[in-house]
Design a protein around this motif. Structure first.
Motif, PDB file in Angstrom:
ATOM      1  N   LEU A 128       0.737  -1.393   0.069  1.00  0.00           N
ATOM      2  CA  LEU A 128       0.082   0.024  -0.018  1.00  0.00           C
ATOM      3  C   LEU A 128       0.820   1.207   0.156  1.00  0.00           C
ATOM      4  CD1 LEU A 128      -2.542  -1.095   2.354  1.00  0.00           C
ATOM      5  CD2 LEU A 128      -3.044  -0.434  -0.109  1.00  0.00           C
ATOM      6  N   ILE A 129       1.996   1.178   0.588  1.00  0.00           N
ATOM      7  CA  ILE A 129       2.780   2.457   0.765  1.00  0.00           C
ATOM      8  C   ILE A 129       3.667   2.841  -0.224  1.00  0.00           C
ATOM      9  CG2 ILE A 129       4.709   3.478   2.121  1.00  0.00           C
ATOM     10  CD1 ILE A 129       3.359   2.619   4.656  1.00  0.00           C
ATOM     11  N   ASN A 130       4.351   1.620  -0.884  1.00  0.00           N
ATOM     12  CA  ASN A 130       5.619   1.818  -1.858  1.00  0.00           C
ATOM     13  C   ASN A 130       4.905   2.580  -3.003  1.00  0.00           C
ATOM     14  OD1 ASN A 130       8.019   0.990  -0.754  1.00  0.00           O
ATOM     15  ND2 ASN A 130       7.208  -1.101  -0.781  1.00  0.00           N
ATOM     16  N   TYR A 131       3.777   2.130  -3.777  1.00  0.00           N
ATOM     17  CA  TYR A 131       3.539   2.511  -4.964  1.00  0.00           C
ATOM     18  C   TYR A 131       2.957   3.965  -4.653  1.00  0.00           C
ATOM     19  CZ  TYR A 131       1.263   3.240  -9.466  1.00  0.00           C
ATOM     20  OH  TYR A 131       0.834   3.751 -10.594  1.00  0.00           O
ATOM     21  N   ALA A 132       2.177   4.140  -3.779  1.00  0.00           N
ATOM     22  CA  ALA A 132       1.385   5.352  -3.549  1.00  0.00           C
ATOM     23  C   ALA A 132       2.520   6.477  -3.240  1.00  0.00           C
ATOM     24  CB  ALA A 132       0.498   5.099  -2.386  1.00  0.00           C
ATOM     25  N   THR A 137       5.298  11.342  -4.878  1.00  0.00           N
ATOM     26  CA  THR A 137       6.749  12.020  -4.699  1.00  0.00           C
ATOM     27  C   THR A 137       6.859  12.428  -6.145  1.00  0.00           C
ATOM     28  OG1 THR A 137       7.214  10.407  -2.994  1.00  0.00           O
ATOM     29  CG2 THR A 137       9.200  11.810  -3.860  1.00  0.00           C
ATOM     30  N   ASN A 138       6.770  11.672  -7.140  1.00  0.00           N
ATOM     31  CA  ASN A 138       7.082  11.779  -8.596  1.00  0.00           C
ATOM     32  C   ASN A 138       6.146  13.179  -8.843  1.00  0.00           C
ATOM     33  OD1 ASN A 138       8.480  11.343 -11.072  1.00  0.00           O
ATOM     34  ND2 ASN A 138       6.738  10.006 -11.687  1.00  0.00           N
ATOM     35  N   ALA A 139       5.013  12.751  -8.554  1.00  0.00           N
ATOM     36  CA  ALA A 139       4.066  14.075  -8.963  1.00  0.00           C
ATOM     37  C   ALA A 139       4.469  15.480  -8.409  1.00  0.00           C
ATOM     38  CB  ALA A 139       2.558  13.914  -8.483  1.00  0.00           C
ATOM     39  N   ALA A 140       4.966  15.486  -7.117  1.00  0.00           N
ATOM     40  CA  ALA A 140       5.482  16.572  -6.523  1.00  0.00           C
ATOM     41  C   ALA A 140       6.653  17.047  -7.253  1.00  0.00           C
ATOM     42  CB  ALA A 140       5.666  16.237  -4.954  1.00  0.00           C
ATOM     43  N   ASP A 164      -6.208  -0.754 -12.076  1.00  0.00           N
ATOM     44  CA  ASP A 164      -5.899  -0.376 -10.669  1.00  0.00           C
ATOM     45  C   ASP A 164      -4.655   0.647 -10.695  1.00  0.00           C
ATOM     46  OD1 ASP A 164      -7.534  -2.378  -9.756  1.00  0.00           O
ATOM     47  OD2 ASP A 164      -5.762  -3.344  -8.359  1.00  0.00           O
ATOM     48  N   GLY A 165      -3.643   0.326 -11.456  1.00  0.00           N
ATOM     49  CA  GLY A 165      -2.569   1.276 -11.567  1.00  0.00           C
ATOM     50  C   GLY A 165      -3.051   2.730 -11.951  1.00  0.00           C
ATOM     51  N   GLY A 166      -3.988   2.719 -13.032  1.00  0.00           N
ATOM     52  CA  GLY A 166      -4.549   3.884 -13.590  1.00  0.00           C
ATOM     53  C   GLY A 166      -5.192   4.853 -12.438  1.00  0.00           C
ATOM     54  N   ILE A 167      -6.143   4.299 -11.853  1.00  0.00           N
ATOM     55  CA  ILE A 167      -6.987   4.828 -10.862  1.00  0.00           C
ATOM     56  C   ILE A 167      -6.205   5.235  -9.582  1.00  0.00           C
ATOM     57  CG2 ILE A 167      -8.874   4.305  -8.951  1.00  0.00           C
ATOM     58  CD1 ILE A 167     -10.175   4.457 -11.458  1.00  0.00           C
ATOM     59  N   GLY A 168      -5.158   4.290  -9.409  1.00  0.00           N
ATOM     60  CA  GLY A 168      -4.200   4.752  -8.137  1.00  0.00           C
ATOM     61  C   GLY A 168      -3.453   5.886  -8.523  1.00  0.00           C
ATOM     62  N   ALA A 169      -2.800   5.781  -9.685  1.00  0.00           N
ATOM     63  CA  ALA A 169      -1.791   6.963 -10.155  1.00  0.00           C
ATOM     64  C   ALA A 169      -2.551   8.131 -10.212  1.00  0.00           C
ATOM     65  CB  ALA A 169      -1.417   6.456 -11.615  1.00  0.00           C
ATOM     66  N   TYR A 341       5.432   9.393 -18.065  1.00  0.00           N
ATOM     67  CA  TYR A 341       6.435   9.651 -17.187  1.00  0.00           C
ATOM     68  C   TYR A 341       6.077   9.802 -15.714  1.00  0.00           C
ATOM     69  CZ  TYR A 341      10.095   9.611 -20.782  1.00  0.00           C
ATOM     70  OH  TYR A 341      10.875   9.541 -21.680  1.00  0.00           O
ATOM     71  N   VAL A 342       4.641  10.278 -15.460  1.00  0.00           N
ATOM     72  CA  VAL A 342       4.227  10.302 -14.016  1.00  0.00           C
ATOM     73  C   VAL A 342       3.763   9.217 -13.486  1.00  0.00           C
ATOM     74  CG1 VAL A 342       2.250  11.597 -14.575  1.00  0.00           C
ATOM     75  CG2 VAL A 342       3.447  12.080 -12.280  1.00  0.00           C
ATOM     76  N   VAL A 343       2.744   8.655 -14.352  1.00  0.00           N
ATOM     77  CA  VAL A 343       2.169   7.363 -13.794  1.00  0.00           C
ATOM     78  C   VAL A 343       3.146   6.186 -13.686  1.00  0.00           C
ATOM     79  CG1 VAL A 343      -0.111   8.372 -14.526  1.00  0.00           C
ATOM     80  CG2 VAL A 343       0.874   6.499 -15.829  1.00  0.00           C
ATOM     81  N   THR A 344       3.771   5.952 -14.643  1.00  0.00           N
ATOM     82  CA  THR A 344       4.639   4.770 -14.659  1.00  0.00           C
ATOM     83  C   THR A 344       6.015   4.927 -13.863  1.00  0.00           C
ATOM     84  OG1 THR A 344       5.946   5.202 -16.400  1.00  0.00           O
ATOM     85  CG2 THR A 344       3.817   4.102 -16.814  1.00  0.00           C
ATOM     86  N   CYS A 345       6.299   5.954 -13.153  1.00  0.00           N
ATOM     87  CA  CYS A 345       7.279   6.352 -12.284  1.00  0.00           C
ATOM     88  C   CYS A 345       8.532   5.758 -13.058  1.00  0.00           C
ATOM     89  CB  CYS A 345       7.313   5.847 -10.899  1.00  0.00           C
ATOM     90  SG  CYS A 345       6.168   6.370  -9.938  1.00  0.00           S
ATOM     91  N   TYR A 346       8.701   6.425 -14.453  1.00  0.00           N
ATOM     92  CA  TYR A 346       9.497   6.003 -15.438  1.00  0.00           C
ATOM     93  C   TYR A 346      11.002   6.129 -15.006  1.00  0.00           C
ATOM     94  CZ  TYR A 346      11.287   5.515 -20.337  1.00  0.00           C
ATOM     95  OH  TYR A 346      11.682   5.036 -21.379  1.00  0.00           O
ATOM     96  N   ALA A 347      11.233   7.183 -14.215  1.00  0.00           N
ATOM     97  CA  ALA A 347      12.682   7.381 -13.519  1.00  0.00           C
ATOM     98  C   ALA A 347      12.953   6.540 -12.497  1.00  0.00           C
ATOM     99  CB  ALA A 347      12.762   8.823 -13.046  1.00  0.00           C
ATOM    100  N   GLN A 348      12.088   5.897 -11.621  1.00  0.00           N
ATOM    101  CA  GLN A 348      12.451   4.987 -10.672  1.00  0.00           C
ATOM    102  C   GLN A 348      11.288   4.109 -10.563  1.00  0.00           C
ATOM    103  OE1 GLN A 348      14.392   6.079  -7.165  1.00  0.00           O
ATOM    104  NE2 GLN A 348      13.307   4.290  -5.845  1.00  0.00           N
ATOM    105  N   ALA A 349      11.532   2.720 -10.728  1.00  0.00           N
ATOM    106  CA  ALA A 349      10.321   1.577 -11.069  1.00  0.00           C
ATOM    107  C   ALA A 349       9.723   1.486  -9.584  1.00  0.00           C
ATOM    108  CB  ALA A 349      10.789   0.364 -11.675  1.00  0.00           C
ATOM    109  N   ALA A 350      10.473   1.416  -8.601  1.00  0.00           N
ATOM    110  CA  ALA A 350      10.021   1.193  -7.333  1.00  0.00           C
ATOM    111  C   ALA A 350      10.478   1.912  -6.074  1.00  0.00           C
ATOM    112  CB  ALA A 350      10.016  -0.242  -6.973  1.00  0.00           C
ATOM    113  N   LEU A 351       9.688   2.066  -4.974  1.00  0.00           N
ATOM    114  CA  LEU A 351      10.387   2.296  -3.741  1.00  0.00           C
ATOM    115  C   LEU A 351      10.548   1.461  -2.810  1.00  0.00           C
ATOM    116  CD1 LEU A 351      10.905   4.946  -1.950  1.00  0.00           C
ATOM    117  CD2 LEU A 351       8.422   4.809  -1.067  1.00  0.00           C
ATOM    118  N   GLY A 352      11.706   1.429  -2.248  1.00  0.00           N
ATOM    119  CA  GLY A 352      12.050   0.338  -1.649  1.00  0.00           C
ATOM    120  C   GLY A 352      11.943   0.353   0.106  1.00  0.00           C
TER     121      GLY A 352
END
Ligand SMILES: Nc1ncnc2c1ncn2[C@@H]1O[C@H](COP(=O)(O)OP(=O)(O)OP(=O)(O)O)[C@@H](O)[C@H]1O
Ligand SMILES: O=P(O)(O)OC[C@H]1O[C@H](OP(=O)(O)OP(=O)(O)O)[C@H](O)[C@@H]1O
Ligand SMILES: O=C(O)c1cccnc1
Ligand SMILES: [Mg+2]
Length: 492
Positions: A128-132, A137-140, A164-169, A341-352
């Motif tokens: 729940l936390i990582n992608y959100a 953060t990417n949007a900001a 799911d990704g689309g609605i969440g993003a 670029y914003v919804v797929t977090c192209y610059a970093q795929a995941a938060l660890g």
């Protein structure tokens, strides 16, 4: 909150909506461990877990600058936004500072409870936390580069990771500071403002104005009707093309801009205000500036107040680098439509983010590792953010649970958790730190970060420090070295 759709008032959801979030949304090994805790008679032992990330996302605070990631590093953003998703679980034993900016190693969450239960929660919490947090953060960051005065529209549904990704993003982009989305479902579900233009297909579906069947248009006050709006627009087009002031500029954009202006002027005759244009190809800096010039000339030449302020939207593969490049060149874009670029977090795929046991039955636990970045900070802790006199956060500090809290105006020693040589006395000024509220809190938290004054520091952002109290430092080191003589001189 309520949003209107087809004249009906629909309920807007602020809470969880995803039916996939069930008790089974976890990894098999959590059940294996829960079962084994139970078999060992340990399942009710009181455990404390910390949830934190080890490395700032998107290259924040990285010191080395390579040409590829130079633009990313221009932005100072060594923090991350954590959203309120978790409150859905209503765990009594959970501590969570909502919608805060966090730095690496700082516990976003402390979860305390029977070990078998808390263990099961590792995966759903991280999921729940990582992608959100990453998307927000990417949007900001995009908003930060675009500049506060610019409108940011999220256009990513077609490129997002499934429904799911689309609605969440869409939701997390809004929380992170975007102004609107093109995603109609997200608009209905969460009350996010909807915005949109039209695509090339609409224009190219018409071969000629003769295809327009009903050419009449009522004036905005409904008092009169223009029987042939198409001819009215055509008359304006001729005027624009014969105008001396526009002779030089109109052929920069031979078709789109003059046609838009003609229709906008015809609408203006009937009391309507055209919304604006979207540029989706070519040199966006140049074309936006040329378009603005034309709008300003029309305002002056034909006496249409406000025409020069017509909204110019730009889109097409925009990201932090292109926004930064556009700013450097100078442009006249008011709104940016950003998708991939914003919804797929192209610059970093995941938060660890990780979830680590720090105490059991009041006994500290530490994860030791040859890799010093993986060493955890043991004990049930309290965390504070210390602010300087100007109101900017200076440093985050963790103390032992039973240590007295820092006091406003009193000196406190803030130590690097693992590096003996790094210590800084600080004056403390403690402050504890609906989807719209979250968004506002995110924006105001970001605004509290100290602005980076020079280009040099933007390229090389100053890390935001996370420290431990002297007492906790001594404890970690005596406890850790009893178990493992790790070399901790490396900066974490
Ligand atoms: N002035 C500019 N400075 C930096 N980047 C820009 C500028 N103008 C446009 N861009 C970016 O350059 C890229 C242009 O891509 P591309 O060449 O595929 O588009 P295009 O050919 O103009 O459009 P299309 O093929 O979709 O009609 C896009 O990512 C766009 O955001
Ligand atoms: O940030 P982005 O991912 O570019 O999202 C927005 C883009 O989506 C649409 O076109 P699409 O990409 O579907 O087609 P096109 O680029 O070929 O026009 C739109 O015209 C923008 O260009
Ligand atoms: O409304 C738009 O202009 C839009 C929406 C989604 C993707 N591209 C553009
Ligand atoms: Mg595209």
């Amino acid at each position: 909150m309520a949003a209107k759709s087809n004249g009906q008032v629909s309920k807007v959801l602020d809470g969880p909506i995803n039916p996939m979030v069930t008790p089974l949304l976890t990894d098999l090994y959590q059940f294996t461990m829960a079962y084994a805790y139970w078999k060992a008679g340990k399942h009710n032992e009181r455990a404390v877990f910390d949830l934190y990330f080890r490395k700032n996302p998107f290259g924040g605070e990285t010191k080395s600058i390579s040409s590829e990631n130079r633009c990313l590093l221009r932005v100072r953003m060594d923090s991350l936004i954590i959203l309120e998703e978790l409150t859905v679980l209503m765990l009594k034993f959970m501590l969570c500072k909502r919608d805060q900016l966090f730095s690496r190693r700082f516990p976003l969450l402390r979860v305390e409870g029977p070990i078998a239960v808390v263990q099961l929660l590792e995966t759903p919490f991280l999921n729940l936390i990582n992608y959100a947090s990453l998307v927000a953060t990417n949007a900001a960051r995009h908003r930060f580069v675009a500049g506060e005065s610019k409108m940011l529209l999220e256009f990513g549904l077609r490129r997002a990771q499934g429904p799911d990704g689309g609605i969440g993003a869409s939701r997390y982009c809004y929380m992170g500071g975007f102004h609107a989305t093109s995603n109609v479902a997200a608009g209905k579900l969460f009350g996010i403002p909807l915005r949109g233009t039209h695509s090339h297909a609409f224009v190219s579906s018409f071969m000629s104005p003769d295809e327009i069947i009903d050419k009449s248009l009522h004036s905005s006050d409904k008092r009169s009707t223009c029987e042939d709006f198409v001819s009215l627009a055509q008359t304006w087009l001729n005027k624009i093309q014969w105008s001396n002031s526009l002779n030089d500029t109109y052929d920069v954009m031979r078709s789109g801009i003059p046609n838009f202006c003609a229709v906008a002027l015809a609408l203006n005759d009937l009391g309507y205000k055209a919304a604006g244009i979207r540029l989706d190809s070519g040199d966006l800096a140049y074309l936006s500036s040329e378009a603005r010039k034309i709008f300003c000339i029309i305002e002056k030449e034909f006496g249409v107040p406000g025409f020069g302020k017509m909204v110019i939207t730009a889109s097409n593969d925009l990201n932090e680098e292109t926004l930064d490049a556009l700013n450097k060149q100078g442009h006249e874009v008011d709104a940016f439509g950003i998708g991939t670029y914003v919804v797929t977090c192209y610059a970093q795929a995941a938060l660890g983010c990780v979830f680590k046991l720090v105490e059991i039955n009041n006994q500290p636990r530490i994860k030791l590792s040859e890799d010093v970045t993986k060493v955890s900070i043991p004990c049930k802790k309290r965390s504070y953010r210390l602010y300087g006199k100007e109101g900017y956060p200076l440093v985050d500090i963790m103390t032992g649970e039973n240590e007295p809290p820092p006091k406003v105006g009193e000196r406190i020693l803030c130590r690097h958790p693992f590096n003996e040589s790094k210590r800084a006395p600080r004056w403390s000024n403690r402050r504890s730190a609906t989807i719209k509220d979250i968004r506002e809190r995110c924006i105001s938290q970001l605004a509290k970060m100290r602005p980076e004054p020079h280009e040099e520091t933007k390229l090389n952002p100053t890390p935001y420090k996370v420290s431990v109290s002297a007492k906790l430092y001594d404890f970690i080191h005596s406890y850790g070295s009893m178990r493992h003589p790790w070399g901790c001189s490396e900066s974490l």
